[in-house]
Design a protein around this motif. Structure first.
Motif, PDB file in Angstrom:
ATOM      1  N   LEU A  77      24.653  56.781  17.151  1.00  0.00           N
ATOM      2  CA  LEU A  77      25.070  55.761  16.424  1.00  0.00           C
ATOM      3  C   LEU A  77      24.703  54.395  16.765  1.00  0.00           C
ATOM      4  CD1 LEU A  77      28.646  56.989  15.262  1.00  0.00           C
ATOM      5  CD2 LEU A  77      26.427  57.223  13.971  1.00  0.00           C
ATOM      6  N   CYS A  81      17.398  50.126  14.456  1.00  0.00           N
ATOM      7  CA  CYS A  81      17.028  50.071  13.205  1.00  0.00           C
ATOM      8  C   CYS A  81      15.389  49.847  13.545  1.00  0.00           C
ATOM      9  CB  CYS A  81      17.354  48.793  12.227  1.00  0.00           C
ATOM     10  SG  CYS A  81      16.659  49.093  10.740  1.00  0.00           S
ATOM     11  N   LEU A  92      27.374  45.413  11.851  1.00  0.00           N
ATOM     12  CA  LEU A  92      26.282  46.047  12.522  1.00  0.00           C
ATOM     13  C   LEU A  92      26.437  45.309  13.819  1.00  0.00           C
ATOM     14  CD1 LEU A  92      23.541  47.492  12.583  1.00  0.00           C
ATOM     15  CD2 LEU A  92      22.430  45.455  12.011  1.00  0.00           C
ATOM     16  N   HIS A  96      30.479  48.854  16.461  1.00  0.00           N
ATOM     17  CA  HIS A  96      29.632  50.031  16.941  1.00  0.00           C
ATOM     18  C   HIS A  96      30.285  50.794  18.010  1.00  0.00           C
ATOM     19  CE1 HIS A  96      28.212  46.826  19.719  1.00  0.00           C
ATOM     20  NE2 HIS A  96      27.986  47.697  20.576  1.00  0.00           N
ATOM     21  N   MET A 379      18.390  55.601   7.830  1.00  0.00           N
ATOM     22  CA  MET A 379      19.933  55.742   8.123  1.00  0.00           C
ATOM     23  C   MET A 379      20.309  54.933   9.396  1.00  0.00           C
ATOM     24  SD  MET A 379      21.477  57.255   5.733  1.00  0.00           S
ATOM     25  CE  MET A 379      20.149  56.454   4.544  1.00  0.00           C
ATOM     26  N   ASP A 380      19.445  54.719  10.283  1.00  0.00           N
ATOM     27  CA  ASP A 380      19.835  53.995  11.741  1.00  0.00           C
ATOM     28  C   ASP A 380      19.983  52.450  11.201  1.00  0.00           C
ATOM     29  OD1 ASP A 380      19.871  56.030  13.563  1.00  0.00           O
ATOM     30  OD2 ASP A 380      17.683  56.201  13.429  1.00  0.00           O
ATOM     31  N   CYS A 381      19.638  52.019  10.113  1.00  0.00           N
ATOM     32  CA  CYS A 381      19.709  50.530   9.815  1.00  0.00           C
ATOM     33  C   CYS A 381      21.169  50.443   8.841  1.00  0.00           C
ATOM     34  CB  CYS A 381      18.661  50.221   8.603  1.00  0.00           C
ATOM     35  SG  CYS A 381      16.904  50.573   9.521  1.00  0.00           S
ATOM     36  N   VAL A 382      22.000  51.306   8.571  1.00  0.00           N
ATOM     37  CA  VAL A 382      23.132  51.302   8.174  1.00  0.00           C
ATOM     38  C   VAL A 382      24.148  50.362   8.841  1.00  0.00           C
ATOM     39  CG1 VAL A 382      25.194  52.382   7.097  1.00  0.00           C
ATOM     40  CG2 VAL A 382      22.965  53.060   6.620  1.00  0.00           C
ATOM     41  N   ASP A 385      29.331  51.781  11.097  1.00  0.00           N
ATOM     42  CA  ASP A 385      29.545  53.205  11.588  1.00  0.00           C
ATOM     43  C   ASP A 385      29.831  54.373  10.840  1.00  0.00           C
ATOM     44  OD1 ASP A 385      30.418  52.206  14.987  1.00  0.00           O
ATOM     45  OD2 ASP A 385      28.396  52.327  14.127  1.00  0.00           O
ATOM     46  N   CYS A 387      29.839  54.811   7.539  1.00  0.00           N
ATOM     47  CA  CYS A 387      28.800  55.073   6.713  1.00  0.00           C
ATOM     48  C   CYS A 387      27.540  55.765   7.298  1.00  0.00           C
ATOM     49  CB  CYS A 387      28.286  53.748   5.983  1.00  0.00           C
ATOM     50  SG  CYS A 387      29.573  52.886   5.271  1.00  0.00           S
ATOM     51  N   LYS A 388      27.171  55.002   8.286  1.00  0.00           N
ATOM     52  CA  LYS A 388      26.090  55.665   9.147  1.00  0.00           C
ATOM     53  C   LYS A 388      26.139  56.893   9.484  1.00  0.00           C
ATOM     54  CE  LYS A 388      24.210  52.819  12.153  1.00  0.00           C
ATOM     55  NZ  LYS A 388      23.822  52.187  13.453  1.00  0.00           N
ATOM     56  N   LYS A 392      23.740  59.814   7.930  1.00  0.00           N
ATOM     57  CA  LYS A 392      22.767  60.575   8.988  1.00  0.00           C
ATOM     58  C   LYS A 392      23.070  61.976   8.714  1.00  0.00           C
ATOM     59  CE  LYS A 392      22.140  59.003  13.342  1.00  0.00           C
ATOM     60  NZ  LYS A 392      20.514  58.473  13.506  1.00  0.00           N
TER      61      LYS A 392
END
Length: 457
Positions: A77, A81, A92, A96, A379-382, A385, A387-388, A392
């Motif tokens: 996670l 991005c 962001l 995290h 998905m790594d830009c969401v 956490d 939601c990511k 993913k």
């Protein structure tokens, strides 16, 4: 007699006024106007999928996904991005998970389950950008993992390392990967909205998805007739992504955070019919909403077919967790689930895709694969956490389904993949976990549609 008539007229007037104020009870039913007949580009009917899912699949799958094998998902996670450096969301920067290796996770690392969310989610607050603290708390992951589970994970990894692999899964062995308990982190409303998620979906639709030529994401232009310019493969890709998007939105509508009713109560999650209507009713969506719901059924059919095709392989899987009794129960549960879906008579036929001129078909398949690979990287830009995590997982699950559909000696309704050809086909644990959980999300979404159908009738 005159008095009785007068009372009737008064009651009728009041009823009409209430209908006008509430937008009329008949309006929400328009959300479901396309949810009948055949699923686009398929022969299967929506009504048959509703019956299969809500009566048979959903109850069995919901129980199965509670098991240890499926509840723990290993994911990175904190992978940066690859497309832009900052999505301008406080989540962001601050929300995290500080990852560490499995050996470094201390036994006492526990989430604070007793912490209550502040009552800051009024109707007025929903119209504004949530502040950093609100979004951070809703989007933060519960990282609680028991010491017993952490010890078991070591055996899981050793077991997987002995298996032949078909392909390398991104992040599987990096030190930044961590196990997350999906049951402690359900997919629901997190306050993640505004420019950041809009940018994610705009990038997916505009840059990495086959779409109607003149359709601009967010424009709310009607889709009527606009799919005619796309070939079957392009329509399939667009509907897959749209169906996934719909599924995610349905879970946000169904698990929406409502403010506390009074000073003695706490905010609660529950279904939000107003939000459902805003996202799926024809009027506020310029006619797109009902089609979005129908695209969910297309995505469901594709992943359903992948599970059926992989059934011989999955029936030979031992679903290892180190607990023989648990592993046996999971294996039996998976077998029962597979028997249910194999008995369904009208599956998606992947052999209809990539036909015609071999060079053109191969070029289209390459574009199909590259577009989907880019979506998985987005998905790594969401910037949230939770939601990511679910983004993913569901994208990986869909990617696993596509891998299954186009693996094996041939494709089509009579084809399968099995455990006797592991040099040509192999699924890792994370692929199996993501495949089942992704389909579980779609199954839950179709069940949720039935819930909103009743709530808005």
């Amino acid at each position: 007699m005159t008095s009785l008539l007068l009372k009737c007229f008064v009651l009728l007037a009041i009823s009409l006024l209430l209908d006008a104020k509430n937008g009329s009870k008949s309006q929400p039913s328009a959300c479901f106007c396309k949810l009948q007949g055949e699923v686009d580009d398929c022969s299967c009917k929506v009504e048959n999928l509703d019956s299969l899912n809500n009566r048979k699949v959903y109850p069995v799958l919901k129980s199965l996904l509670q098991r240890d094998y499926f509840r723990y998902f290993k994911v990175n996670l904190i992978k940066p991005c690859p497309f832009w450096s900052d999505d301008s969301r406080c989540a962001l920067k601050d929300c995290h998970v500080q990852s560490c290796t499995e050996d470094q996770v201390p036994e006492g690392l526990k989430g604070n389950k007793n912490e209550r969310e502040p009552n800051k989610y009024s109707k007025e607050a929903q119209k504004e950008e949530p502040n950093c603290n609100e979004e951070r708390k809703l989007g933060a992951l519960d990282r609680t993992i028991s010491a017993e589970s952490m010890e078991a994970f070591k055996n899981w990894t050793q077991h997987d390392d002995k298996q032949e692999t078909f392909c390398e899964i991104d992040d599987e062995y990096t030190p930044d990967c961590q196990y997350v308990d999906l049951l402690l982190n359900p997919e629901r409303y997190t306050g993640y909205k505004g420019a950041s998620p809009h940018r994610i979906w705009k990038s997916i639709y505009e840059e990495n998805c086959f779409k109607p030529e003149k359709l601009v994401y967010g424009s709310k232009k009607s889709l009527a007739g606009s799919m005619e310019g796309l070939c079957l493969e392009q329509r399939a890709f667009y509907r897959l992504v749209s169906g996934l998007h719909t599924s995610i939105n349905l879970h946000l509508c169904n698990e929406y955070l409502f403010p506390a009713k009074n000073l003695l109560s706490s905010p609660e999650f529950g279904p939000n019919t107003e939000e459902f209507i805003r996202r799926f009713d024809p009027k506020p969506t310029k006619g797109q909403g009902p089609q979005r719901l129908k695209n969910l059924y297309f995505t469901y059919l594709v992943e359903l077919r992948a599970l059926v095709k992989a059934a011989p392989y999955l029936e030979e899987e031992d679903f290892f967790t180190g607990n023989p009794e648990e592993d046996k129960d999971v294996k039996e549960g998976v077998k029962d689930f597979l028997e249910i879906i194999k008995s369904f008579p009208d599956h998606f036929d992947e052999s209809k895709l990539f036909k015609g001129d071999p060079k053109v078909a191969e070029k289209l398949k390459t574009e199909f694969r590259e577009h989907f690979r880019n979506i998985s990287r987005i998905m790594d830009c969401v910037g949230c956490d939770k939601c990511k995590l679910w983004g993913k997982l569901q994208v990986q699950g869909m990617g696993t389904a596509l891998k299954i559909l186009f693996s094996g000696d041939r494709i089509g309704l009579e084809s399968t993949v099995n455990a006797h050809h592991k040099q040509r086909f192999q699924l890792r644990r994370s692929e199996i976990v993501s495949l089942f959980n992704a389909f579980g999300r779609l199954s839950s979404s179709i069940q949720t549609i039935e819930k909103f159908r009743k709530l808005t009738s």
